[in-house]
Structures are given as C-alpha cells and as structure tokens.
Write a protein that holds these residues in place. Structure first.
Motif, mmCIF file in Angstrom:
data_model
loop_
_atom_site.group_PDB
_atom_site.id
_atom_site.type_symbol
_atom_site.label_atom_id
_atom_site.label_comp_id
_atom_site.label_asym_id
_atom_site.label_seq_id
_atom_site.Cartn_x
_atom_site.Cartn_y
_atom_site.Cartn_z
ATOM 1 N N TRP A 118 79.543 -14.357 51.287
ATOM 2 C CA TRP A 118 80.539 -13.594 51.244
ATOM 3 C C TRP A 118 82.254 -14.100 51.736
ATOM 4 O O TRP A 118 81.755 -15.479 51.180
ATOM 5 N N ARG A 161 79.234 -5.030 53.712
ATOM 6 C CA ARG A 161 79.085 -4.673 54.991
ATOM 7 C C ARG A 161 80.610 -4.734 55.221
ATOM 8 O O ARG A 161 80.356 -6.186 54.606
ATOM 9 N N THR A 162 81.042 -5.149 56.456
ATOM 10 C CA THR A 162 82.288 -6.094 56.968
ATOM 11 C C THR A 162 82.185 -6.795 58.279
ATOM 12 O O THR A 162 81.959 -5.319 58.674
ATOM 13 N N GLU A 214 87.946 -11.480 58.502
ATOM 14 C CA GLU A 214 87.381 -10.417 58.290
ATOM 15 C C GLU A 214 86.619 -11.047 56.734
ATOM 16 O O GLU A 214 87.317 -11.672 56.405
ATOM 17 N N LEU A 215 85.671 -10.697 57.099
ATOM 18 C CA LEU A 215 84.017 -11.372 56.249
ATOM 19 C C LEU A 215 83.839 -9.727 55.738
ATOM 20 O O LEU A 215 82.999 -9.341 56.583
ATOM 21 N N GLY A 216 83.647 -9.718 54.304
ATOM 22 C CA GLY A 216 82.127 -9.269 53.982
ATOM 23 C C GLY A 216 81.958 -9.606 52.532
ATOM 24 O O GLY A 216 81.927 -10.616 52.082
ATOM 25 N N ASP A 217 80.115 -8.989 52.966
ATOM 26 C CA ASP A 217 78.850 -9.246 51.672
ATOM 27 C C ASP A 217 78.734 -8.385 50.436
ATOM 28 O O ASP A 217 78.043 -8.180 49.975
ATOM 29 N N THR A 238 89.661 -11.017 52.100
ATOM 30 C CA THR A 238 89.471 -10.182 51.565
ATOM 31 C C THR A 238 90.445 -10.597 50.579
ATOM 32 O O THR A 238 91.192 -10.964 50.358
#
Length: 297
Positions: A260, A208-209, A202-205, A263
């Motif tokens: 990116w 958004r994820t 799981e990656l986020g910028d 968590t």
C-alpha cells in the motif's frame, strides 16, 4: 532623462545602500547621482528611497520597483550583447526558495555543484516550509512540494515521489501486526500538522483505494522532525521516498504494509509570472530540471 542611466543608479543605490558608493562606482559625484534618482522619482510620482544622514533604504514601492528595474537592466544588457554578437557570462545574485527538508536532503548539494559550474553567480538559498510570495519577496526560483501552488507563478512539474508507510523496528517489535490498512487505527500515527484531511489517510494498492482513520498523540509541522521521530521509534508515518530512503537502506526504518502507498508527492519548479527571466535563473532551472528529472527516492 536618460532612463537606462537612471535605472542603473537607482538599482545600485539599493544594492550598495549609498549614493556616494554609486558615484564612486560610476566615476561621478554624489550630487549628480542624487539628482538623477530624484528625477526618476519625480517622473514616477513615487518616493523610491528613504534617505537619512546615516542610511539609505528602499521604500515599499521602491523595493517592488527595484525588482522590476533589475530585470529590465539585465534584459537590456543581454540584448546589447546579442546585437554585438557576444555571449554574456552568467553572473549576479539568484534568490532560491525551497522547503527545509528538501533543501537539506536534495537541493543544497545541487546548489554547490551549480556554483562550481558558474563561478560568477551567487545564490541566496532561503529554506522555509511556508509558501513564499515570489514577487513580493524577490524570489527568482522556488521549489515546492505538493499540488497547492500560488496563482502568481508559473509551475513546471519535475516529478513525483512515492509515499510509503514506515516505522522503526524498535516501534514494531511486540506490537499488534499490520495486515491491512484498517489496522493502523491500533497504532501511534505521526503526521504533519494542519493537514486538511486531518487523521484520515488515503492508501492505494494499485487496484483499489481506501481511506482509513488513524490515531496519534504527536503532530508536527516539519518534515525533519517527523523523520527523526519515526527513526526514534515514536510511531508509524506516511513519508515520501526522498525523505526516508536512506533510513530504509540503512534498516533504521522498515516499510509497513508494503503493498500500500499514499498519493505520490509532486515536486514543482516555480518562477514569477513575469515574461523576462535573467540568464542565471534560466540556467539554474535547466540544471535543476536535469538533476531532479523523475524525482523519486
């Protein structure tokens, strides 16, 4: 029965492994110490010590009682010092548990600094990646990464370290470029073994994820092995900053998809859920909280 004296004799018997040694320390005789400890066992209805001609060791119940009795004696000594208007000097053995990599890269140096500050304290630092039972194993203070914490402990959050995708320049050279998270599927991905999420990352910028599937032929249950494998050019991995920041600074690793992140990895300070904590434990926890406040890279 003199309860305090009984506890003192029992605790020192466990620590010294000999009733005769306890007698010498307290200026009495071995039969006297033996009689006092036997009376303590009789009052509790439990055998605390296994005795033989060659050795003496606590039973399972004796080990558990020792941990509590030691705390009672320390609390009593602090109460006496307080009543007399004295300031007790922090001393004694402190058992600390932490993950292997965190111990090597962060905690070991802090422990040495703490020992220089408090010359009468001893520290037994046990490094392993499994979740220790603080009460059963007699751990005074533990540091744990992640949010999965044991129910029989009190946790204090120290901070969270950002997690980056990283790889060695030697791995990235000549391989398919990475422009978006989905491109990870075309690369060798190195991860921690036994993750509940498996190959999904799981990656986020910040806006958004996304959850992406990765592929890899190597998984290992040790952060130091992941770090070394990445530095050797074995693939791409998602690592906390505290583990790889020095390699990033030395340009032995590069960030991949730098917009990116994974968590953040939480760091918690744990101690047993008993009310009393000895002075040395309280001092160590305050010291670690100060030094690792905001825990990042």
């Amino acid at each position: 029965m003199d309860t305090i004296r009984s506890l003192q004799y029992f605790v020192r018997a466990v620590e010294l492994g000999s009733l005769s040694a306890v007698a010498r320390e307290h200026g009495t005789t071995q039969p006297t110490v033996s009689k006092v400890v036997a009376a303590l066992e009789e009052s509790l209805g439990v055998r605390l010590l296994e005795r033989s001609t060659a050795s003496l060791s606590p039973t399972v119940q004796g080990r558990r009682f020792y941990e509590r009795a030691r705390g009672v004696l320390e609390e009593y000594a602090e109460a006496v010092a307080d009543a007399r208007g004295q300031t007790r000097t922090a001393s004694g053995l402190l058992r600390v548990n932490a993950p292997v990599a965190l111990g090597q890269f962060r905690l070991n140096a802090l422990v040495q600094e703490f020992l220089r500050r408090y010359p009468e304290i001893e520290i037994e630092l046990i490094l392993n990646d499994r979740m220790a039972d603080l009460v059963e194993e007699g751990v005074d203070v533990a540091l744990r990464l992640g949010g999965d914490l044991p129910p029989n402990a009190i946790a204090r959050r120290l901070g969270a370290s950002p997690r980056y995708l990283v790889a060695a320049p030697s791995y990235l050279k000549g391989r398919a470029p990475l422009r978006r998270p989905e491109d990870l599927a075309a690369h060798d991905y190195i991860r921690y073994a036994w993750l509940a999420s498996g190959d999904k990352v799981e990656l986020g910028d910040g806006a958004r994820t996304v959850a992406v599937e990765t592929r890899g032929r190597f998984r290992v249950n040790n952060a130091l092995a992941i770090r070394e494998s990445l530095a050797l050019g074995a693939g791409i991995g998602l690592c906390p900053a505290w583990l790889v920041q020095d390699l990033l600074d030395a340009r032995k690793l590069r960030r991949v998809l730098p917009k990116w992140r994974g968590t953040p990895q939480e760091l918690n300070l744990l101690y047993p859920s008993r009310r009393y904590q000895p002075l040395r434990a309280r001092l160590f926890m305050d010291f670690v909280r100060e030094r690792l406040a905001g825990f990042e890279g």
